[in-house]
Design a protein around this motif. Sequence first.
Motif, PDB file in Angstrom:
ATOM      1  N   THR A 126       0.973  -1.337   0.022  1.00 35.29           N
ATOM      2  CA  THR A 126       0.094  -0.195   0.056  1.00 35.29           C
ATOM      3  C   THR A 126       0.833   1.164  -0.108  1.00 35.29           C
ATOM      4  O   THR A 126       0.663   2.156  -0.684  1.00 35.29           O
ATOM      5  N   ASN A 127       2.042   1.279   0.924  1.00 31.60           N
ATOM      6  CA  ASN A 127       2.910   2.402   0.670  1.00 31.60           C
ATOM      7  C   ASN A 127       3.535   2.584  -0.481  1.00 31.60           C
ATOM      8  O   ASN A 127       3.903   3.740  -1.168  1.00 31.60           O
ATOM      9  N   ALA A 128       4.045   1.610  -1.136  1.00 32.73           N
ATOM     10  CA  ALA A 128       4.660   1.595  -2.440  1.00 32.73           C
ATOM     11  C   ALA A 128       3.734   2.157  -3.627  1.00 32.73           C
ATOM     12  O   ALA A 128       3.966   2.993  -4.191  1.00 32.73           O
ATOM     13  N   PHE A 129       2.186   1.698  -3.352  1.00 31.79           N
ATOM     14  CA  PHE A 129       1.281   2.284  -4.545  1.00 31.79           C
ATOM     15  C   PHE A 129       1.014   3.671  -3.999  1.00 31.79           C
ATOM     16  O   PHE A 129       0.849   4.477  -4.856  1.00 31.79           O
ATOM     17  N   ILE A 130       1.118   4.173  -2.741  1.00 28.27           N
ATOM     18  CA  ILE A 130       0.662   5.530  -2.313  1.00 28.27           C
ATOM     19  C   ILE A 130       1.843   6.527  -2.918  1.00 28.27           C
ATOM     20  O   ILE A 130       1.496   7.518  -3.356  1.00 28.27           O
ATOM     21  N   VAL A 131       2.924   6.090  -2.782  1.00 27.55           N
ATOM     22  CA  VAL A 131       4.083   6.885  -3.245  1.00 27.55           C
ATOM     23  C   VAL A 131       4.138   7.063  -4.667  1.00 27.55           C
ATOM     24  O   VAL A 131       4.209   8.044  -5.592  1.00 27.55           O
ATOM     25  N   SER A 132       3.789   5.664  -5.479  1.00 25.89           N
ATOM     26  CA  SER A 132       3.763   5.887  -6.932  1.00 25.89           C
ATOM     27  C   SER A 132       2.604   6.746  -7.535  1.00 25.89           C
ATOM     28  O   SER A 132       2.692   7.449  -8.350  1.00 25.89           O
ATOM     29  N   PHE A 133       1.222   6.523  -7.267  1.00 26.60           N
ATOM     30  CA  PHE A 133       0.116   6.899  -7.577  1.00 26.60           C
ATOM     31  C   PHE A 133      -0.574   7.912  -7.004  1.00 26.60           C
ATOM     32  O   PHE A 133      -1.370   8.465  -7.642  1.00 26.60           O
ATOM     33  N   THR A 134      -0.342   8.045  -5.732  1.00 26.31           N
ATOM     34  CA  THR A 134      -0.937   9.245  -5.020  1.00 26.31           C
ATOM     35  C   THR A 134      -0.330  10.410  -4.784  1.00 26.31           C
ATOM     36  O   THR A 134      -0.549  11.360  -4.898  1.00 26.31           O
ATOM     37  N   SER A 135       0.915  10.071  -4.403  1.00 25.64           N
ATOM     38  CA  SER A 135       1.911  11.118  -4.325  1.00 25.64           C
ATOM     39  C   SER A 135       2.484  11.741  -5.783  1.00 25.64           C
ATOM     40  O   SER A 135       2.035  10.964  -6.629  1.00 25.64           O
ATOM     41  N   ASP A 136       2.939  12.965  -5.742  1.00 28.88           N
ATOM     42  CA  ASP A 136       3.528  13.569  -7.289  1.00 28.88           C
ATOM     43  C   ASP A 136       4.913  13.372  -7.136  1.00 28.88           C
ATOM     44  O   ASP A 136       5.584  13.947  -8.091  1.00 28.88           O
ATOM     45  N   ILE A 137       5.519  12.490  -6.361  1.00 27.73           N
ATOM     46  CA  ILE A 137       7.065  12.572  -6.368  1.00 27.73           C
ATOM     47  C   ILE A 137       7.481  11.769  -7.555  1.00 27.73           C
ATOM     48  O   ILE A 137       8.653  12.251  -8.085  1.00 27.73           O
ATOM     49  N   ILE A 138       6.877  10.779  -7.972  1.00 33.72           N
ATOM     50  CA  ILE A 138       7.657  10.162  -9.266  1.00 33.72           C
ATOM     51  C   ILE A 138       7.429  10.836 -10.470  1.00 33.72           C
ATOM     52  O   ILE A 138       8.242  11.078 -11.312  1.00 33.72           O
ATOM     53  N   PRO A 139       6.342  11.840 -10.673  1.00 32.68           N
ATOM     54  CA  PRO A 139       6.307  12.438 -11.795  1.00 32.68           C
ATOM     55  C   PRO A 139       7.425  13.642 -11.891  1.00 32.68           C
ATOM     56  O   PRO A 139       7.898  13.962 -12.650  1.00 32.68           O
ATOM     57  N   ARG A 140       7.450  14.044 -10.649  1.00 26.83           N
ATOM     58  CA  ARG A 140       8.713  15.099 -10.560  1.00 26.83           C
ATOM     59  C   ARG A 140       9.815  14.735 -10.807  1.00 26.83           C
ATOM     60  O   ARG A 140      10.985  15.496 -11.418  1.00 26.83           O
ATOM     61  N   LEU A 141      10.260  13.554 -10.330  1.00 25.12           N
ATOM     62  CA  LEU A 141      11.725  12.984 -10.752  1.00 25.12           C
ATOM     63  C   LEU A 141      11.504  12.497 -12.054  1.00 25.12           C
ATOM     64  O   LEU A 141      12.808  12.811 -12.653  1.00 25.12           O
ATOM     65  N   VAL A 142      10.564  12.145 -12.944  1.00 26.20           N
ATOM     66  CA  VAL A 142      10.742  11.758 -14.018  1.00 26.20           C
ATOM     67  C   VAL A 142      11.140  13.018 -15.075  1.00 26.20           C
ATOM     68  O   VAL A 142      11.924  13.428 -15.861  1.00 26.20           O
ATOM     69  N   TYR A 143      10.365  14.258 -14.643  1.00 22.62           N
ATOM     70  CA  TYR A 143      10.630  15.411 -15.132  1.00 22.62           C
ATOM     71  C   TYR A 143      12.272  15.751 -14.841  1.00 22.62           C
ATOM     72  O   TYR A 143      12.896  16.578 -15.715  1.00 22.62           O
ATOM     73  N   PHE A 144      12.291  15.620 -13.504  1.00 16.76           N
ATOM     74  CA  PHE A 144      13.711  16.337 -13.066  1.00 16.76           C
ATOM     75  C   PHE A 144      14.814  15.565 -13.998  1.00 16.76           C
ATOM     76  O   PHE A 144      15.947  16.262 -14.346  1.00 16.76           O
ATOM     77  N   TYR A 145      14.680  14.141 -14.202  1.00 11.63           N
ATOM     78  CA  TYR A 145      15.951  13.539 -14.959  1.00 11.63           C
ATOM     79  C   TYR A 145      15.796  13.607 -16.418  1.00 11.63           C
ATOM     80  O   TYR A 145      16.773  13.209 -17.274  1.00 11.63           O
ATOM     81  N   ALA A 146      14.654  13.613 -17.206  1.00 12.16           N
ATOM     82  CA  ALA A 146      14.274  13.365 -18.439  1.00 12.16           C
ATOM     83  C   ALA A 146      13.780  14.551 -19.115  1.00 12.16           C
ATOM     84  O   ALA A 146      14.226  14.747 -20.360  1.00 12.16           O
ATOM     85  N   TYR A 147      13.185  15.556 -18.541  1.00 11.03           N
ATOM     86  CA  TYR A 147      12.529  16.540 -19.153  1.00 11.03           C
ATOM     87  C   TYR A 147      12.900  17.947 -19.208  1.00 11.03           C
ATOM     88  O   TYR A 147      12.473  18.941 -19.670  1.00 11.03           O
ATOM     89  N   SER A 148      13.582  18.114 -17.739  1.00 12.54           N
ATOM     90  CA  SER A 148      13.928  19.536 -17.288  1.00 12.54           C
ATOM     91  C   SER A 148      15.047  20.077 -18.279  1.00 12.54           C
ATOM     92  O   SER A 148      15.996  19.403 -18.738  1.00 12.54           O
TER      93      SER A 148
END
Length: 815
Positions: free
Chosen positions: A647-669
């Motif tokens: 549940t915590n892994a899914f919360i960080v992935s799909f409920t939190s905004d941390i993963i989209p920010r990291l993708v933008y940080f490393y791939a699109y910034s």
Amino acid sequence: MKERRQTFEQNLRKTGLELEIEDKMNSEDGRTYFVKIHAPWEVLVTYAEVLGIKMPIKLSDIPRPKNSPLSYMLGPVKLPLSVKYPKPEYFTAQFSRHRQELFLIEDEATFFPSSTRNRIVYYILSRCPFGEEEGKKKIGIERLLNTNTYLSAYPLHDGQYWRPSKTSRINERYVLCKNWARFSYFYKEQPFDLIRNYYGEKIGIYFVFLGYYTEMLLFAALVGLACFIYGLLSMESNQTSTEICDPNIGGKMIMCPLCDEVCDYWRLNTTCLHSKFSHLFDNESTVFFAIFMGIWVTLFLEFWKQRQARLEYEWDLVDFEEEQQQLQLRPEFEAMCKHKKMNPVTQEMEPHMPLCHRIPWYFVSGTTVTFGMALLLSSMVSIIVYRLSVFAIFASFMESEATLQSVKRFFTPQLATSLSGSCLNCIVILILNFFYEKISAWITKMEIPRTHQEYESSLTLKMFLFQFVNYYSSCFYVAFFKGKFVGYPGRYTYMFNLWRNEECGPPGCLIELTTQLTIIMIGKQIFGNIHEACQPLIFNWWRRRRTRTHSEKLYSRWEQDHDLQVYGHRGLFYEYLETVMQFGFVTLFVASFPLAPLFALMNNIMGIRVDAWKLTTQYRRPVAAKAHSIGVWQDILYGMAILSVATNAFIVSFTSDIIPRLVYFYAYSKNSTEPLSGYINNSLSVFLIADFPNHTAPMEKKDFVTCRYRDYRYPPDHEGKYGHNMQFWHVLAAKMTFIIVMEHIVFLFKFLLAWMIPDVPKDVSEKIKREKLMTVKIIHDFELNKLKENLDVEYGNIMKNVSVNNKSLKAKTSV
């Protein structure tokens, strides 16, 4: 009934118990007879041998654990040694009345602890016959209580809790009240040995578990508080909320309407405060805390195994087996059975219910459980419908420019809907919980369990399932379903084709999950503590109101205890259930609310004293029972610990905004100095207002050409118009990768820790071996000395006979 009572009391006297009957005219209400039971020494020693009770044979030469340097710093937390360790450590052996000289019997009145004495008496009461029907004896006080032959049966408290005993004997109730049940002692450790001596091992081990769980919560609370402080300190410097609040960035972004027709367009910077609050719980520390709690829960359960093993040694439970009273047939089962079957263990005929007779009851029980679960889910759907209905109202109310500049800065439609929905959900949960407690007990009785153990296991499973769905379903909805099936402008998805599905705000849904979890968890804890403290106090006052005109001398001690609340067989059951449900809040969704362990810690610190105060002052003394573990609750905790990682892994992935920010940080910034610059613009897609269908477009026309919405889709001028772009798939792949990696890392640590930490500490296993060795040696020496004494006596008798024979022979010779 009178004949049953007379027969029962006559049979009790035959067992050796002493009975004294108080005439009803001497009672405070003038209507109640009291039968006082006393167990003399011969009865105690006989049944202590039958029950295999271990008693001291020699002072232990194994020293108690030495105080560490840290323990001197915790001096104010410690209790006096006379309270913490009321008796020294002994080597023990199963009691035998034929070896009484072996045991350290200084005073027969205090040799057996009070919990042992009341357990022995209740053992006799539960097996004493009171009649015969169809050739089978009717036995047990429980059946007499069920038929109202007796009103109640309970052991007496040692004395008044507010003053010590007038005799030289220690009033353990007073000592417990003074050193354990006082709210001002919330920071003190608990006198576990004294609790065990007074209430028995089963209640004692619950307080050991609750105390240990609270101690472990301290570490989780400190780390969670540190993560919260990090979010608080970094809130103003957060790039995402800075862009949302910037009038030149967020102030110029026109967002698509939040509902159909009645809602208007709105500017992104109106969610400024909402985005800052969201950063408190949705930041880089969220990932760390989720992983930390996965490891914490493993350490908690593994170290509890060790604590339990240490407790088994200290409380002489190493060779403990389930008490026979747990395996005794329930009176309801015997009453419903018309068949008999040979028990292969006892080789006796006993009541038996064939499977064909049980199936209808199982069907009725299963149907009721299914209906109850469906009703719980329907209540959750009703809350969702409420949220969808009022969302449009809140959104339309906050649509004007004047409102945008005042109310909406503090309350977004999402936050207002979440707060009202969470409060309503908390009220519904508490109401349904009251009814489902009654329904679960009724369903379990319908199944006609054979033994008390089967009854408790069946009830535990039902109550846990009901409360799991009742308390957690709304949190699961917000965490894993809200905002995931929204669609996009022009092609929104609808619930029952009536209400547009809720969408998350630009900062994400994590703050709404935090709101939901906070209100339900804290609301449950406040209501539970008030209910636990006030209910027995009010009921006891109501029952004792008649005694104000009488002196305490006339108001006897057994009448005082009779006017207290009944703890009941399921008293501990509800305490464990409450603790396990709190454990779920602390572990299952803790990634969204790092302060959950802190609130649980504060609740438990107060809850321990509330429970102690209730038991000591407001409840009749429960019948002592033995237990070597927390039973089936340990398996439930293990299951929730494993589920919490997912549940915590899914919360960080799909409920939190941390993963989209990291993708933008490393791939699109594209900004090397501020890598998250432009993230908000990147995370919002563009929609052409002209493409709105007539039934969804706002009624009031605006001059805007486009509006923005939260998703990764192609713009209207792209050939893949409104389809998911490549960044959507990159983010989705990153989310799934994070789930797999986090789960594998946490589970790897869990298995390594479980392998490295032994279930039984090395020093405890050595102490167990040492005690077994010494016990065998002491018994061997005792039997050897006894044999020598017998031989000496026999030799002396033989020599006397020889001497007499010699004298008679000499006399005959002289004659």
